[in-house]
Design a protein around this motif. Sequence first.
Motif, PDB file in Angstrom:
ATOM      1  N   PHE A  10       0.842  -1.349   0.219  1.00  0.00           N
ATOM      2  CA  PHE A  10      -0.078   0.144  -0.007  1.00  0.00           C
ATOM      3  C   PHE A  10       0.927   1.139   0.156  1.00  0.00           C
ATOM      4  O   PHE A  10       1.868   1.273   0.953  1.00  0.00           O
ATOM      5  CB  PHE A  10      -0.909  -0.193   1.346  1.00  0.00           C
ATOM      6  N   LEU A  11       0.653   2.094  -1.034  1.00  0.00           N
ATOM      7  CA  LEU A  11       1.519   3.384  -1.030  1.00  0.00           C
ATOM      8  C   LEU A  11       0.393   4.708  -0.348  1.00  0.00           C
ATOM      9  O   LEU A  11       1.002   5.151   0.568  1.00  0.00           O
ATOM     10  CB  LEU A  11       1.955   3.744  -2.370  1.00  0.00           C
ATOM     11  N   GLU A  12      -0.352   4.873  -1.028  1.00  0.00           N
ATOM     12  CA  GLU A  12      -1.003   6.044  -0.927  1.00  0.00           C
ATOM     13  C   GLU A  12      -2.577   6.147  -1.511  1.00  0.00           C
ATOM     14  O   GLU A  12      -2.818   5.288  -2.477  1.00  0.00           O
ATOM     15  CB  GLU A  12      -0.207   6.970  -1.225  1.00  0.00           C
ATOM     16  N   ARG A  13      -3.415   6.905  -1.071  1.00  0.00           N
ATOM     17  CA  ARG A  13      -4.824   7.210  -1.596  1.00  0.00           C
ATOM     18  C   ARG A  13      -4.816   8.722  -2.032  1.00  0.00           C
ATOM     19  O   ARG A  13      -4.417   9.617  -1.092  1.00  0.00           O
ATOM     20  CB  ARG A  13      -5.769   6.768  -0.833  1.00  0.00           C
ATOM     21  N   HIS A  14      -5.256   8.707  -3.231  1.00  0.00           N
ATOM     22  CA  HIS A  14      -5.188  10.126  -3.568  1.00  0.00           C
ATOM     23  C   HIS A  14      -6.893  10.554  -4.154  1.00  0.00           C
ATOM     24  O   HIS A  14      -7.401   9.744  -4.559  1.00  0.00           O
ATOM     25  CB  HIS A  14      -4.596  10.334  -5.079  1.00  0.00           C
ATOM     26  N   PRO A  15      -7.406  11.611  -3.560  1.00  0.00           N
ATOM     27  CA  PRO A  15      -8.684  11.683  -4.140  1.00  0.00           C
ATOM     28  C   PRO A  15      -9.031  11.999  -5.510  1.00  0.00           C
ATOM     29  O   PRO A  15      -8.040  12.452  -6.251  1.00  0.00           O
ATOM     30  CB  PRO A  15      -9.111  13.250  -3.398  1.00  0.00           C
ATOM     31  N   LEU A  16      -9.998  11.330  -6.201  1.00  0.00           N
ATOM     32  CA  LEU A  16     -10.384  11.495  -7.303  1.00  0.00           C
ATOM     33  C   LEU A  16     -10.900  12.912  -7.594  1.00  0.00           C
ATOM     34  O   LEU A  16     -11.733  13.102  -7.202  1.00  0.00           O
ATOM     35  CB  LEU A  16     -11.102  10.291  -8.064  1.00  0.00           C
ATOM     36  N   GLN A  17     -10.234  13.395  -8.873  1.00  0.00           N
ATOM     37  CA  GLN A  17     -10.678  14.722  -9.198  1.00  0.00           C
ATOM     38  C   GLN A  17     -11.127  14.733 -10.867  1.00  0.00           C
ATOM     39  O   GLN A  17     -11.013  13.748 -11.192  1.00  0.00           O
ATOM     40  CB  GLN A  17      -9.882  15.864  -8.975  1.00  0.00           C
ATOM     41  N   GLU A  18     -12.245  15.713 -10.982  1.00  0.00           N
ATOM     42  CA  GLU A  18     -12.501  15.633 -12.339  1.00  0.00           C
ATOM     43  C   GLU A  18     -11.164  15.339 -13.357  1.00  0.00           C
ATOM     44  O   GLU A  18     -10.068  16.006 -12.991  1.00  0.00           O
ATOM     45  CB  GLU A  18     -13.197  16.678 -12.852  1.00  0.00           C
ATOM     46  N   ARG A  24     -14.424  14.581 -23.398  1.00  0.00           N
ATOM     47  CA  ARG A  24     -15.278  14.270 -22.300  1.00  0.00           C
ATOM     48  C   ARG A  24     -14.649  14.797 -21.262  1.00  0.00           C
ATOM     49  O   ARG A  24     -13.356  14.340 -20.860  1.00  0.00           O
ATOM     50  CB  ARG A  24     -15.598  13.047 -22.268  1.00  0.00           C
ATOM     51  N   LYS A  25     -15.229  15.230 -20.284  1.00  0.00           N
ATOM     52  CA  LYS A  25     -14.828  15.752 -18.903  1.00  0.00           C
ATOM     53  C   LYS A  25     -15.634  14.989 -17.937  1.00  0.00           C
ATOM     54  O   LYS A  25     -16.963  15.186 -17.948  1.00  0.00           O
ATOM     55  CB  LYS A  25     -14.506  17.417 -18.385  1.00  0.00           C
ATOM     56  N   LEU A  26     -15.129  14.100 -17.152  1.00  0.00           N
ATOM     57  CA  LEU A  26     -15.578  13.135 -16.110  1.00  0.00           C
ATOM     58  C   LEU A  26     -15.455  13.917 -14.780  1.00  0.00           C
ATOM     59  O   LEU A  26     -14.312  14.248 -14.402  1.00  0.00           O
ATOM     60  CB  LEU A  26     -15.229  11.846 -16.325  1.00  0.00           C
ATOM     61  N   VAL A  27     -16.872  14.113 -14.161  1.00  0.00           N
ATOM     62  CA  VAL A  27     -16.696  14.603 -12.778  1.00  0.00           C
ATOM     63  C   VAL A  27     -17.095  13.747 -11.702  1.00  0.00           C
ATOM     64  O   VAL A  27     -18.081  13.157 -11.812  1.00  0.00           O
ATOM     65  CB  VAL A  27     -17.685  15.905 -12.791  1.00  0.00           C
ATOM     66  N   PRO A  28     -16.602  13.290 -10.721  1.00  0.00           N
ATOM     67  CA  PRO A  28     -16.991  12.498  -9.348  1.00  0.00           C
ATOM     68  C   PRO A  28     -18.031  12.933  -8.841  1.00  0.00           C
ATOM     69  O   PRO A  28     -18.124  14.209  -8.683  1.00  0.00           O
ATOM     70  CB  PRO A  28     -15.829  12.201  -8.870  1.00  0.00           C
ATOM     71  N   LEU A  29     -19.017  12.236  -8.570  1.00  0.00           N
ATOM     72  CA  LEU A  29     -20.256  12.584  -7.912  1.00  0.00           C
ATOM     73  C   LEU A  29     -20.175  12.319  -6.452  1.00  0.00           C
ATOM     74  O   LEU A  29     -20.956  12.802  -5.735  1.00  0.00           O
ATOM     75  CB  LEU A  29     -21.480  12.074  -8.559  1.00  0.00           C
ATOM     76  N   ARG A  30     -19.203  11.638  -5.923  1.00  0.00           N
ATOM     77  CA  ARG A  30     -19.117  11.268  -4.655  1.00  0.00           C
ATOM     78  C   ARG A  30     -17.410  11.238  -4.468  1.00  0.00           C
ATOM     79  O   ARG A  30     -16.753  10.775  -5.236  1.00  0.00           O
ATOM     80  CB  ARG A  30     -19.912  10.252  -4.250  1.00  0.00           C
ATOM     81  N   ILE A  31     -17.047  11.299  -3.135  1.00  0.00           N
ATOM     82  CA  ILE A  31     -15.598  11.223  -2.692  1.00  0.00           C
ATOM     83  C   ILE A  31     -15.256   9.848  -2.781  1.00  0.00           C
ATOM     84  O   ILE A  31     -15.901   8.801  -2.231  1.00  0.00           O
ATOM     85  CB  ILE A  31     -15.516  11.865  -1.267  1.00  0.00           C
ATOM     86  N   THR A  32     -14.258   9.875  -3.734  1.00  0.00           N
ATOM     87  CA  THR A  32     -13.679   8.589  -4.211  1.00  0.00           C
ATOM     88  C   THR A  32     -12.195   8.560  -4.191  1.00  0.00           C
ATOM     89  O   THR A  32     -11.569   9.529  -4.680  1.00  0.00           O
ATOM     90  CB  THR A  32     -14.241   7.898  -5.451  1.00  0.00           C
ATOM     91  N   ASN A  33     -11.136   7.643  -3.494  1.00  0.00           N
ATOM     92  CA  ASN A  33      -9.960   7.584  -3.496  1.00  0.00           C
ATOM     93  C   ASN A  33      -9.503   6.901  -4.797  1.00  0.00           C
ATOM     94  O   ASN A  33      -9.892   5.590  -5.071  1.00  0.00           O
ATOM     95  CB  ASN A  33      -9.543   7.306  -2.394  1.00  0.00           C
TER      96      ASN A  33
END
Length: 103
Positions: A10-18, A24-33
Motif C-alpha cells: 500500500f502506498l497512498e490514496r489520492h482523491p479522484l478529481q475531475e 469528455r470531462k468526467l466529474v466524480p459525484l462522490r468522494i472516491t479515492n
Amino acid sequence: MAAQPLTIEFLERHPLQEFEVGVRKLVPLRITNLQVDYDEGLWSVSLSPLDAIGCSQDFREARQKLFEYIDFLWNEYVLCPEQELGETGKMQRDLLLELFSVS
C-alpha cells in the motif's frame, strides 16, 4: 518450487478529481479515492468500485491509462442503448452513473 505471490505494498490514496479524456470531462459525484501502488518499478493506479486499473513505469501515464479505461467503460455502458445491455451491463452502467457525471 512454486513462485511466491508478489504483494504490492500500500502506498497512498489520492482523491479522484475531475479529469478529461478527449473531449469528455468526467466529474466524480462522490468522494472516491484512487489507490496508488508502486512495486519493482511499476506504478498502478486503481479505482476499486469499478475494478479498474492503469499500470506503467511512469505514474502520470498509469493514471492516464486508468482514466482512458474509465472513458472506455463510459462509452461501452452509458452511451450504449439500455435495451442492448444484459444484467451485468446494466449494473455497470448504474455504477458509472453513480460515480460520474459528464460536463
